[in-house]
Design a protein around this motif. Structure first.
Motif, mmCIF file in Angstrom:
data_model
loop_
_atom_site.group_PDB
_atom_site.id
_atom_site.type_symbol
_atom_site.label_atom_id
_atom_site.label_comp_id
_atom_site.label_asym_id
_atom_site.label_seq_id
_atom_site.Cartn_x
_atom_site.Cartn_y
_atom_site.Cartn_z
ATOM 1 N N HIS A 196 -17.572 -38.797 -43.594
ATOM 2 C CA HIS A 196 -17.211 -38.204 -42.417
ATOM 3 C C HIS A 196 -15.806 -37.422 -42.549
ATOM 4 O O HIS A 196 -15.011 -38.049 -43.331
ATOM 5 C CB HIS A 196 -16.964 -39.258 -41.288
ATOM 6 N N PRO A 197 -15.608 -36.081 -42.089
ATOM 7 C CA PRO A 197 -14.665 -35.381 -42.425
ATOM 8 C C PRO A 197 -13.169 -36.045 -41.638
ATOM 9 O O PRO A 197 -12.197 -35.803 -42.486
ATOM 10 C CB PRO A 197 -14.766 -34.048 -41.670
ATOM 11 N N TYR A 198 -13.295 -36.797 -40.755
ATOM 12 C CA TYR A 198 -11.956 -37.649 -40.352
ATOM 13 C C TYR A 198 -11.888 -39.171 -40.817
ATOM 14 O O TYR A 198 -11.223 -39.768 -40.305
ATOM 15 C CB TYR A 198 -12.106 -37.734 -38.861
ATOM 16 N N ARG A 199 -12.797 -39.299 -41.733
ATOM 17 C CA ARG A 199 -12.725 -40.724 -42.488
ATOM 18 C C ARG A 199 -11.313 -41.146 -42.658
ATOM 19 O O ARG A 199 -10.892 -42.136 -42.398
ATOM 20 C CB ARG A 199 -13.722 -40.862 -43.274
ATOM 21 N N PRO A 200 -10.315 -40.099 -43.541
ATOM 22 C CA PRO A 200 -9.136 -40.644 -43.864
ATOM 23 C C PRO A 200 -8.112 -40.980 -42.511
ATOM 24 O O PRO A 200 -7.264 -41.771 -42.628
ATOM 25 C CB PRO A 200 -8.457 -39.234 -44.453
ATOM 26 N N LEU A 201 -8.646 -40.743 -41.162
ATOM 27 C CA LEU A 201 -8.098 -40.882 -40.115
ATOM 28 C C LEU A 201 -8.549 -42.244 -39.630
ATOM 29 O O LEU A 201 -7.681 -43.016 -38.453
ATOM 30 C CB LEU A 201 -7.845 -39.795 -39.176
ATOM 31 N N LEU A 202 -9.442 -42.800 -39.895
ATOM 32 C CA LEU A 202 -10.164 -43.984 -39.394
ATOM 33 C C LEU A 202 -8.913 -45.076 -38.884
ATOM 34 O O LEU A 202 -8.985 -45.754 -37.993
ATOM 35 C CB LEU A 202 -11.432 -44.530 -40.033
ATOM 36 N N HIS A 203 -8.364 -45.726 -40.022
ATOM 37 C CA HIS A 203 -7.374 -46.694 -40.031
ATOM 38 C C HIS A 203 -6.276 -46.533 -39.475
ATOM 39 O O HIS A 203 -5.314 -47.254 -39.398
ATOM 40 C CB HIS A 203 -7.340 -47.264 -41.329
ATOM 41 N N HIS A 204 -5.974 -45.367 -38.860
ATOM 42 C CA HIS A 204 -4.938 -44.957 -38.176
ATOM 43 C C HIS A 204 -5.003 -45.598 -36.498
ATOM 44 O O HIS A 204 -4.028 -45.939 -35.950
ATOM 45 C CB HIS A 204 -4.815 -43.436 -37.971
ATOM 46 N N TYR A 205 -6.326 -45.959 -36.166
ATOM 47 C CA TYR A 205 -6.473 -46.301 -35.034
ATOM 48 C C TYR A 205 -6.880 -47.998 -35.065
ATOM 49 O O TYR A 205 -7.311 -48.399 -36.102
ATOM 50 C CB TYR A 205 -7.902 -45.822 -34.279
#
Length: 254
Positions: A196-205
């Motif tokens: 997923h293109p936003y996978r690197p942001l997942l653990h920000h949440y």
């Protein structure tokens, strides 16, 4: 120290000028104003540690209940976050899917706001803090600075698309983690989203908190068998429309 009930009108809203060009801001602000004394705040002139306020919210927040603030100030982006939770509470019957959908909408809207503010409100405290935190999360996932800036450029060009892509990721990943009973199963659930293109942001949440709260709620609540139907219908509508933010505005705000 005690905590006292307060309405939005009792609070100082910070960073508000940064969002003046975001048309939805005033609509979402009115939603929170109509909620009445929906906040718990420390006494005038006193401060509750930010981490402690976060802890209290994670432990005790439920749809329709009070948010704990660290002072008698509230950031404008938090006003909008509270509004989306309230709108989800109004429009979705209580169930696990409704909880996760509300969380995914409210959280993905932050990325939409980043897209709207980049190039418009460079001095925004929201932009400064969120971009730094997202950059750190992305770096931990192996995304270098150039790649992160490319990601932000895409968000700025198409904030509505960014909102929906991230909303889908947050909703799908949290639902995939729900039935996982072991770390191995949890890892496999997460690996399904590696492309997923936003996978690197997942653990920000805070999806771990969302999943744990959902498990607790599912264990103690007896919802109707079809309680999730409306939440899944909204999820599908957001996926299929060309502009998910506009759909929410038409359907939940008008």
């Amino acid at each position: 120290m005690g905590l006292f009930r307060a309405s939005l009108e009792d609070l100082e809203i910070e960073d508000e000028p940064s969002f003046r060009h975001v048309a939805l801001y005033e609509d979402l602000k009115r939603v929170v104003s109509a909620m009445g004394q929906t906040f718990l705040v420390p006494p005038e002139g006193e401060w509750l540690g930010w981490d402690r306020a976060v802890l209290l919210n994670l432990l005790f927040w439920e749809p329709g209940t009070t948010d704990v603030l660290s002072s008698r100030c509230i950031d404008a982006d938090v006003v909008m976050h509270v509004a989306w939770h309230e709108l989800a509470n109004r429009n979705l019957p209580a169930c696990v899917e409704a909880h996760l959908l509300g969380e995914s909408i409210a959280s993905a809207f932050d990325l939409y706001l980043i897209g709207r503010l980049l190039g418009h409100s460079p001095s925004s405290t929201f932009l400064e803090s969120q971009v730094v935190r997202m950059s750190e999360a992305a770096s931990d996932e192996g995304l270098d600075e150039d790649a992160f800036q490319t990601l932000l450029t895409g968000v700025s060009k198409e904030p509505e698309r960014a909102f929906e892509l991230l909303r889908e990721l947050l909703f799908d990943a949290s639902r995939a983690l729900l039935p996982a009973a072991t770390p191995e199963q949890g890892l496999r659930a997460l690996e399904a989203f590696d492309d997923h293109p936003y996978r690197p942001l997942l653990h920000h949440y805070e999806i771990s908190s969302w999943v744990m709260r959902s498990r607790i709620d599912a264990a103690k609540s007896q919802w109707p068998a079809d309680a999730s139907k409306r939440a899944l219908e909204v999820d599908e509508a957001l996926r299929s429309t060309g502009d998910a933010v506009a759909w929410l505005e038409r359907t939940w705000l008008r």
